[in-house]
Structure formats: structure tokens, C-alpha cells
Design an enzyme around this catalytic site. Structure first.
Site, PDB file in Angstrom:
ATOM      1  N   GLY A   1       2.415  17.198  -7.916  1.00 39.60           N
ATOM      2  CA  GLY A   1       3.279  16.030  -8.006  1.00 39.60           C
ATOM      3  C   GLY A   1       3.513  15.373  -6.653  1.00 39.60           C
TER       4      GLY A   1
ATOM      5  N   HIS B   1       0.112   7.386  -6.244  1.00 36.30           N
ATOM      6  CA  HIS B   1      -1.142   8.154  -6.187  1.00 36.30           C
ATOM      7  C   HIS B   1      -0.916   9.576  -5.691  1.00 36.30           C
ATOM      8  CE1 HIS B   1      -4.201   4.816  -6.896  1.00 36.30           C
ATOM      9  NE2 HIS B   1      -3.013   4.306  -7.148  1.00 36.30           N
TER      10      HIS B   1
ATOM     11  N   ASP C   1       9.956  -9.773  -8.289  1.00 36.46           N
ATOM     12  CA  ASP C   1      10.505 -10.589  -9.369  1.00 36.46           C
ATOM     13  C   ASP C   1       9.701 -10.362 -10.642  1.00 36.46           C
ATOM     14  OD1 ASP C   1       8.093 -11.891  -9.005  1.00 36.46           O
ATOM     15  OD2 ASP C   1       8.982 -13.654  -8.056  1.00 36.46           O
TER      16      ASP C   1
ATOM     17  N   GLU D   1       0.830  -1.215   0.000  1.00 33.87           N
ATOM     18  CA  GLU D   1       0.000   0.000   0.000  1.00 33.87           C
ATOM     19  C   GLU D   1       0.862   1.262   0.000  1.00 33.87           C
ATOM     20  OE1 GLU D   1      -2.692  -0.353   3.290  1.00 33.87           O
ATOM     21  OE2 GLU D   1      -4.072  -1.626   2.155  1.00 33.87           O
TER      22      GLU D   1
END
Ligand code: HEM
Ligand SMILES: *[C@@H]1O[C@H](CO)[C@@H](O)[C@H](O)[C@H]1NC(C)=O
Length: 375
Positions: free
Chosen positions: A103, A86, A237, A79
Site C-alpha cells: 500500500g 501509484h 474544480d 505528478e
């Protein structure tokens, strides 16, 4: 002279002398130390004194009772990494901060009551509220904290990147406007256009999506909380890049939901946007290039994240504190595998310039992917 006063005066002189000795010792230590190195707590060194406090924040969030439960690559890590995006993506190269968003400026936390209500930010309120008191406790700006937590979090993932961390973002922001964060139901055109406005090329969008290698969903299909996007959500990965190219066979929960397409493995979740970007001619070759090249995936991700984490910031006014970010554990394998029961025939190869590489298939029977446990 009154003895009390004299004793006081003597002690003042002796204190002043001690301070002088201590100061000159310090001056000598500074001269003796290699250029620009400061020693922080526990003997750790930094290139700049302002970086020292970030070691304290690191000890806090990676501590046993900290945000990441002793340095896990679990739900809070995932998260926190999502939150870096976000917060930062509320930005446009073509508009001033008060119109297009500032930003990576912490606005998603400072103006949470506005931004967490945007549809694309569904669910981020939890991590925003978990992080906020920690940022306040350490007296660091919201913008800095969000990027720091994401960088430390993903360093907890085996095979993870060591992201750059710059400190010094102002603690002031305007709320970002709605519709800056891409949605999984958006077309590839719409996603590339929005990301392009923020300064990212099509390939860099793919690079950033390596983040979905340590990711799960809770809100696209709320009946299957923690349903991951690949079979190894605690490992950074390339399984994500292989598994998204497998032919979809079923919905893991009550799908189809908006922004969801069929996935190839029981329990695994596939976003429509990941499916489409994996197959689009503009992005398919970058996507495929990672399946047998973990190092490339990591280095491209680090580069794209350096850009994302400083969107809207002038890096000349920030201090490079990257040395505070831990070095992640090395990946066991540099090459992804096909999940048990799958062969190259199940791959929907989409790069026109080069054939899909031959990968080993995991041994054993087909298994289902367990959800990421809530922490
Ligand atoms: C380009 C378009 C993108 C779309 C459409 C997208 C969409 C989504 C969606 C729908 C979820 C599931 C959220 C939930 O239901 O809880 C998700 C999870 C996630 N995303 Fe993205 N994402 C994109 C790009 C990115 C980028 C650039 C990053 C980071 C650099 C990122 C990091 C993550 C992470 C780490 C999660 C997992 C969160 C968790 O497990 O709690 N995503 N994304
Ligand atoms: C940053 O601003 C928030 C309000 O948006 C405030 O609660 C917090 O204490 C501020 N942090 C610093 C370091 O000034």
C-alpha cells in the site's frame, strides 16, 4: 583550590542552575499551553512534537526554489498527486504485503528500479527521482514523503482539498507486484475489480478521479506533452466532470492512441477510462453529482484520499499531522460551466436517476486548451 578549576566549577554550577530555570520555565509553558499543543518553527503549532519537522519539509517544497516552485499547482504538483496513487494502490485486502504490495509504503521509491518499469507507471520515474533527495535530506520515510507531497501539492490548487496527513510510515517495503495500477485502456469492470480489491467502492473510484481535475498527460500521446484532462488544470474544480461528458469530436494530437478516445475541445485529452466511468450505470450518478456541487466533490475526495493515503497502514501507529497541510484558496465558483460554444445538447447525460443540471455556458468563441507548461 586552583582558580582555573574553581572558575570551571562555578560556571558548571551556574550553567546547571540556568538549565534548571530554563527547564522549569519550559515545564510551566507546557502546563500553561492548551492541552497537547507544541510550538514549532515560526510560531506554528502542532498537536504533536513529531509533526514539527513537517513544517520544515513544507517550507522546503513550497519555497521559491522548492519542488513546487513557490507553491504552484503545476506539473510537479500534478505528478506528485498521481504518485500518491501509484504508490498506494499496490495493495490487496486479500494478500499479505509481500505478495499483494504494502500500500502507501514508499515502495515505488524504494524499489523504483522495479516498479517504475511497470507499464502503468510510465513517467513516474521523474517525480520519484525529484522527490527522493528531499525525503532523504529531511530524514523522513519515503511512504510519508510521497503522501505529504501529494497533500501539500494539491493544497496549492485553487479550490483544492485539505487532505489529511498522517506521519510515521515505516521506511521498509516490499516491491509491489505488476498489474496493480489501472490503465486507461482497461474496462470499467477491470478497474472496479482492481480498485475493489484495494477496498474502494465504485463511487469512491469516481471520488478519487476528482484528481484528474488537476491533471495532464505526457505518455499516452507523447507528441502533445502536458495536454490536460480539463480546461482548468491548475484549479481543483468540477470542469473535469462536465467536460468528460461532452460528446467527443476529435483527437488533440496524433490519436487514437491506446487508452485514448476523442475529446470535445482542441488541446484537451480524454482517457478512455474517464470516458467510460463517466457513462457507466454504476458510476454515472456519482460523476454527475459533482458538476454543480464543488463542496461535495471536495469532501468526497478528501474522504477517499484519507483511505488511499493510509492503505496497508495501521493508523493507530501513525500521528495525525494534518494541521501542517496549508488551507487552499477558495474556489471562485461552486458550479461548473459549459465551455464556450457548447450547450446542454452536447452533454451525453448518463445518470438514469436524475436529469443533468442546467449550467451556464462560458462567453466568447470556442477556444482551445493550452498545455500545462513544463517546470
Ligand atoms: C482509476 C483509474 C485511473 C487511471 C486509468 C488513470 C490513468 C492516468 C493516466 C494514463 C494519466 C496520464 C499519465 C501521463 O501520460 O503522463 C494520468 C494522470 C494523472 N492521474 Fe490518473 N488514473 C487513474 C486514477 C487516478 C487516481 C486515483 C489519482 C489520484 C488520486 C490520479 C491522479 C492523476 C494525476 C494527478 C494525473 C496527472 C499527472 C500529470 O499531470 O503529470 N489518477 N492518470
Ligand atoms: C529509507 O530507505 C532508503 C533506501 O530504500 C534510504 O536511502 C533512506 O535514507 C531511508 N530513509 C530513512 C529516513 O531511513
Amino acid at each position: 583550590m586552583n582558580t582555573g578549576i574553581k572558575r570551571y566549577r562555578d560556571s558548571q554550577i551556574s550553567m546547571a542552575f540556568k538549565t534548571l530555570v530554563a527547564l522549569s520555565a519550559l515545564a510551566m509553558a507546557v502546563v500553561a499551553a492548551p492541552s497537547h499543543t507544541v510550538t514549532c518553527s515560526k510560531g506554528r503549532t502542532a498537536s504533536n512534537a513529531v509533526c514539527c519537522k513537517w513544517f520544515e519539509v513544507l517550507d522546503d517544497i513550497n519555497g521559491e526554489d522548492g519542488l513546487f516552485d513557490g507553491g504552484e499547482c503545476g506539473e510537479e504538483t500534478h505528478e506528485s498527486l498521481r504518485l500518491t496513487f501509484h504508490d498506494a494502490i499496490g495493495f490487496s485486502q486479500f494478500k499479505p504485503a509481500n505478495v499483494g504490495g504494502g500500500g502507501a509504503d514508499g515502495s515505488i521509491m524504494a524499489h523504483a528500479e522495479i516498479e517504475t518499469n511497470f507499464h502503468a507507471n510510465n513517467g513516474v520515474d521523474e517525480i520519484v527521482e525529484a522527490q527522493r533527495p528531499i525525503a532523504i535530506k529531511h530524514g523522513v520515510s519515503f511512504g510519508d514523503f510521497i503522501q505529504f507531497a501529494g497533500a501539500v501539492g494539491v493544497s496549492n490548487c485553487v479550490g483544492g482539498p485539505r487532505l489529511q496527513f498522517f506521519a510515521g510510515r515505516a521506511n521498509f517495503s516490499f516491491p509491489a507486484p505488476d498489474k496493480t495500477v489501472p490503465e486507461p485502456s482497461d474496462s470499467v469492470n477491470a478497474i472496479l475489480k482492481r480498485m475493489g480489491e484495494a477496498g474502494f467502492s465504485a463511487n469512491e473510484v469516481v471520488d478519487l478521479l476528482a484528481s484528474h481535475s488537476v491533471a495532464a498527460q505526457d505518455h499516452v500521446d507523447p507528441t502533445i506533452n502536458g495536454s490536460p484532462f480539463d480546461s482548468t488544470p491548475s484549479t481543483f474544480d468540477a470542469q473535469f466532470f462536465v467536460e468528460t461528458l461532452l460528446k467527443g469530436t476529435a483527437f488533440p494530437g496524433n490519436g487514437p492512441n491506446v487508452g485514448e478516445v476523442k475529446s470535445p475541445l482542441a488541446g484537451e485529452f480524454r482517457l478512455q477510462s474517464d470516458f467510460a466511468i463517466a457513462r457507466d450505470p454504476r458510476t454515472a450518478c456519482e460523476w454527475q453529482s459533482f458538476v454543480d456541487n464543488h463542496d461535495l466533490m471536495v469532501s468526497r475526495f478528501e474522504k477517499a484520499m484519507a483511505k488511499l493515503s493510509t492503505l496497508g497502514q495501521n493508523t493507530h501507529f501513525l500521528t495525525d499531522c494534518s494541521e501542517v497541510i496549508p488551507v487552499p484558496k477558495k474556489a471562485k465558483s461552486k458550479v461548473a460551466t459549459l465551455p464556450a460554444g457548447k450547450t446542454k445538447k452536447d452533454i451525453e447525460a448518463s445518470c438514469k436517476h436524475s436529469p443533468f443540471p442546467s449550467l451556464k455556458t462560458d462567453p466568447g468563441p470556442t477556444t482551445s486548451v493550452p498545455p500545462v507548461p513544463p517546470s
